[in-house]
Design an enzyme around this catalytic site. Sequence first.
Site, PDB file in Angstrom:
ATOM      1  CD  GLN A 127     -11.077  17.213  15.219  1.00 55.05           C
ATOM      2  OE1 GLN A 127     -10.276  17.970  15.734  1.00 55.05           O
ATOM      3  NE2 GLN A 127     -10.875  15.904  15.145  1.00 55.05           N
ATOM      4  N   GLY A 128     -15.497  19.033  12.901  1.00 52.21           N
ATOM      5  CA  GLY A 128     -15.937  18.882  11.512  1.00 52.21           C
ATOM      6  C   GLY A 128     -14.796  19.166  10.542  1.00 52.21           C
ATOM      7  CB  SER A 130     -13.557  13.849   7.386  1.00 52.97           C
ATOM      8  OG  SER A 130     -12.525  13.550   8.278  1.00 52.97           O
ATOM      9  CB  SER A 162     -17.466  11.398  16.213  1.00 54.67           C
ATOM     10  OG  SER A 162     -16.752  10.563  15.358  1.00 54.67           O
ATOM     11  CD  GLU A 244      -8.666  12.883  16.145  1.00 50.56           C
ATOM     12  OE1 GLU A 244      -8.404  13.779  15.313  1.00 50.56           O
ATOM     13  OE2 GLU A 244      -9.692  12.189  16.111  1.00 50.56           O
ATOM     14  CD  GLU A 371      -3.079   2.024   5.422  1.00 55.67           C
ATOM     15  OE1 GLU A 371      -3.871   2.805   6.004  1.00 55.67           O
ATOM     16  OE2 GLU A 371      -3.246   0.790   5.399  1.00 55.67           O
TER      17      GLU A 371
END
Length: 388
Positions: A127-128, A130, A162, A244, A371
């Site tokens: 998964q691209g 970020s 990842s 996710e 957060e």
Amino acid sequence: MMNFAADMEDAEYRDRMRKIADDYDWPAMQRMRAEMQSLGVEKYSIEFYQRIAKEGLVGLSWPQPYGKGVPFIRAFLFAEELETQGFGGYALTTNQRGGGMLIRSGTDEQIRQHLPQVVNGTWRFCQGLSEPGAGSDLLSLKTRAVREGDEYIVNGSKLWTSNAHISDWTGLLVRTDPEASRHRGLSMLLVDLKSPGIEIQPVWVMGGWRVNAVFYDNVRVPAANLIGEEGKGWDVVTGNLDEERAMSFGGTETRALAVRLIHRLEGMADQLSETDLEKLGHFIMELEADRLLYLRVALAAGRGDDTSGIGPMSKVFGSELAQRFIQWAADVIGDEVLFADADGSEDVLASDMEEQLRAATVLTNIGGTSEVQRNIISNRYFKLPRAY
Ligand SMILES: Cc1cc2nc3c(=O)[nH]c(=O)nc-3n(C[C@H](O)[C@H](O)[C@H](O)COP(=O)(O)OP(=O)(O)OC[C@H]3O[C@@H](n4cnc5c(N)ncnc54)[C@H](O)[C@@H]3O)c2cc1C
């Protein structure tokens, strides 16, 4: 009173997993650990993933003919058993997430082309999303895709991807319209990682495994690989992120580690302080609460309910509990953990705890920080105004 026990039918796939585990004696487990170490991946054995794919256990809850269409709860019990038996569950979750994206948002042709290859263990997904300047604030992403005829030309870079180095395809969130509002200018592409112009560089994290920086230099992607509509990539990715966040983030593996620790401490209760014994009892209750929280999300997802408000609760609770538990456990075991032999040849439990002490640090970051999850809970579950 609610009965959480699995009935015999629900347990079918859990029992299948137990049978597979019988084939893995200690030397086989060691070979699997060595494979993960050489690939630089965490909880991801390609050999084991292909084994469960061969047994028809990938995509259990997907609709037929691609999956088995089994109720979510049975798929949950299978995945839980897999982790409890000490097999990395990451390959299953990450590849099923890729397939899940296609089921939710892909065309019939994309589904026909990809899902059989996921189910049989041939194709692997990452998964691209970020980028160096876009993590929590994903909407700031800059990787650009420009349409030219039947292709998109992609330029930019992703960080923290990842498993990119062991995957065949990536879901790539790109900006297709820089003039549109931040939400509407994004699109999701499915990109073949062997395409010319892609460079994958390792980034090592504290847990000892590899994530990746992936560079895209004039990469040509067929327009047929657009997932969903152009400019509606945000809708596609929020579905992925909800899925996710509904995953187990550390809870299941921590329960397995806690059981091993309790065996180690057997007969040593008199050496533990009252405070530590009490703390251990408290952790056991919290770990059970984590399981029920996760089960609640799995059941809601199985009913097709919106899990966007409760998934993050499970994520925050499980990941923070995993960190608290391993820090306490390392204190109880003491020097043995801090100086454990990293290759596991001396004391496997101590070595696993030492690794978990490092690895757990990212649990409150990966998949969105605590957060950010708390912001989502307050907005989606408690319906409070957005804090950002
Ligand atoms: C091991 C690992 C694997 C990963 N795998 C992938 C992957 O496969 N694919 C992928 O796309 N990404 C992946 N990521 C990226 C991950 O999703 C991001 O790291 C995460 O979303 C945080 O983004 P950031 O690192 O840019 O931190 P930032 O967004 O810069 O956050 C920095 C700090 O500011 C806080 N903060 C930011 N915004 C707010 C806010 N609105 N309110 C309160 N606090 C805030 C954060 O909580 C954090 O403490 C991975 C990360 C790690 C560490």
